[in-house]
Design an enzyme around this catalytic site. Structure first.
Site, PDB file in Angstrom:
ATOM      1  N   GLY A 180       0.768  -1.234   0.000  1.00  0.00           N
ATOM      2  CA  GLY A 180       0.000   0.000   0.000  1.00  0.00           C
ATOM      3  C   GLY A 180       0.798   1.282   0.000  1.00  0.00           C
TER       4      GLY A 180
ATOM      5  N   LYS B 169       2.570   2.813  -2.419  1.00  0.00           N
ATOM      6  CA  LYS B 169       2.242   3.654  -3.579  1.00  0.00           C
ATOM      7  C   LYS B 169       0.758   3.983  -3.617  1.00  0.00           C
ATOM      8  CE  LYS B 169       6.053   2.026  -6.517  1.00  0.00           C
ATOM      9  NZ  LYS B 169       6.565   0.957  -5.624  1.00  0.00           N
TER      10      LYS B 169
ATOM     11  N   CYS C 175      10.897  -2.410  -9.905  1.00  0.00           N
ATOM     12  CA  CYS C 175      12.137  -2.091  -9.182  1.00  0.00           C
ATOM     13  C   CYS C 175      13.249  -2.975  -9.733  1.00  0.00           C
ATOM     14  CB  CYS C 175      11.974  -2.237  -7.678  1.00  0.00           C
ATOM     15  SG  CYS C 175      11.358  -3.841  -7.133  1.00  0.00           S
TER      16      CYS C 175
END
Length: 467
Positions: free
Chosen positions: A285, A287, A403
């Site tokens: 959560g 972002k 990422c």
């Protein structure tokens, strides 16, 4: 009977009769490292659980954390250092013996404040406790030989790539891959940056406070100095490590922990007040709540995730931050796509990936991941992107982010998608509107060795207005 429990700058574990006391930090560090190797546990989760269970003082918590992450970060180099001093191959030792040697070698090589005799004595005492003394003579001989070497390292391999991978402690396949794509010099700079201890970066909850107000509170309440992040307008870098989630300001919803590159992904999507937005891989959560804050808690953010337990973390984070517009839906993007076809103004795909851009925070991933994982992950990423795109209304915006810096997970996903869906196009912001240039054009790439952030790659896409 036996030695009493003693303290000297932190708690000591009460030994068995006739045995020396052992620092609880090293006890916990060894337990965690064995769980990571034998049970494939994630180091951050194993560490968090162990520290919560052990209730160690702050000093021992910090030492445990340093030993665990440091040993994992430098594992290949530590094995290279230890090998000449062991009559047995390290890969044939019991995992706990191997990890005890590694964590002690890490202390001897990298932690100047730890006296060599204390590190070695602790290792021998711990071996006696663990195996009733059977392995202790072997461990003592290896470590005494290592200390007698005076810190002189064995020569690294003659091959420049192998030497760099050994010296900087990266697996051979990843060293070769980066050297081939980036050139050895830049690959070394990237690996060096990923070997650094990362600073703790936090995002001010602009629904509650400004960045300046948060900084003032941290200095006053926690005596923690901090500085503004270079690229993210609501970010602060803490100037000393520590459990930021224990701060009162965290509990009261003034901030959340988030790397600067991750914050920039939310700004790339740039949601507006009153819009309907989806985060299709939302847990835990971080972002999601940033998107809601950028929307000033006006509109709706639909958070999706296939893992129900992790989806609960999204709701908990939203509640802590005072966010009321997040709506959680369990299920994968593919399963939920028909229900939400053409529904969202903006969609975020923070795709599950190799995590090779965040190795400074998760060094165990270096030894867990293999090159064969990349095509498997890419197949999943393609499916998520296709499903997420179908949820975006005509004229809407989608951000695909990982990422990771690997082409298979980024350009290899987005460019074929654009070829197959001509109604979509790249839609990067104007260069003056974003703090990091898009290189190559259309690609946001945050690089640890250039920007001091985690490694992230992101693309903003725009759907045409066809009906």
């Amino acid at each position: 009977p036996g030695h009493p429990r003693r303290r000297r700058g932190g708690a000591w574990v009460a030994p068995l009769r006739g045995m020396s006391p052992v620092s609880p930090a090293r006890v916990e560090a060894l337990r965690i490292l064995c769980r990571v190797e034998e049970d494939q546990a994630f180091a951050d989760l194993a560490l968090e659980a162990a520290l919560e269970r052990a209730k160690l003082p702050a000093r021992d918590r910090a030492l445990t954390t340093e030993i665990v992450y440091g040993t994992l970060r430098w594992q290949r180099r530590l094995d290279w250092i230890l090998a000449p001093h062991s009559r047995r191959r390290l890969d044939r030792l019991d995992p706990w013996v191997r990890n005890l040697l590694r964590l002690t070698a890490y202390q001897l090589q990298f932690l100047s404040k730890v006296p060599a005799y204390a590190a070695v004595n602790d290792a021998v005492a711990l071996a006696k406790r663990r195996a009733h003394g059977e392995a202790a003579p072997f461990i003592n001989a290896v470590l005494r030989s290592l200390t007698r070497s005076g810190g002189n390292l064995p020569p690294f391999p003659e091959d420049p790539g192998e030497a760099a991978g050994t010296r900087l402690a990266f697996p051979p396949w990843l060293t070769r891959r980066w050297a081939s794509r980036l050139g050895l010099d830049e690959a070394e700079r990237l690996m060096t940056a990923l070997d650094e201890r990362p600073e703790v970066t936090i995002r001010a909850n602009l629904l509650t406070c400004t960045r300046a107000q948060l900084a003032q509170r941290l200095v006053k309440e926690e005596e923690v100095a901090c500085s503004a992040t270079t690229f993210a307008p609501e970010g602060l870098a803490l100037e000393q490590p520590g459990p930021a989630f224990r701060f009162k300001a965290f509990t009261e919803g003034w901030f959340t922990v988030q790397d600067e590159a991750s914050i920039l992904v939310g700004h790339l999507l740039a949601p507006k007040l009153g819009e309907t937005v989806a985060d299709v891989c939302a847990a835990p959560g971080t972002k999601t709540t940033h998107l809601a804050a950028l929307m000033q808690n006006s509109g709706k953010v639909v958070a999706m995730d296939p893992h129900a337990a992790r989806l609960k973390l999204v709701a908990q984070s939203a509640m802590r931050l005072g966010i009321t517009i997040v709506e959680c839906h369990g299920g994968s993007a593919e399963a939920l796509a028909p229900r939400f076809k053409d529904r969202f103004d903006r969609v975020l795909v923070d795709a599950p990936c190799s995590n090779l851009g965040v190795l400074r925070r998760n060094p165990d991933v270096k030894w867990r991941r293999t090159e064969a994982d990349l095509p498997r992950l890419a197949e999943r990423q393609r499916a998520i992107l296709d499903a997420a795109a179908s949820m975006c209304r005509p004229g809407g915006t989608l951000v695909y982010a990982t990422c990771s810096l690997e082409p298979e997970e980024n350009e290899g996903i987005v460019l074929p998608f654009l070829e197959a869906h001509p109604e979509w196009r790249l839609d990067p912001p104007a260069e003056a509107e974003f703090p990091i240039p898009f290189e190559p054009p259309g690609v946001l790439r945050c690089l640890p060795h250039k920007h001091g952030t985690d490694g992230f790659t992101a693309f903003r896409l725009k759907r045409g207005n066809e009906r």
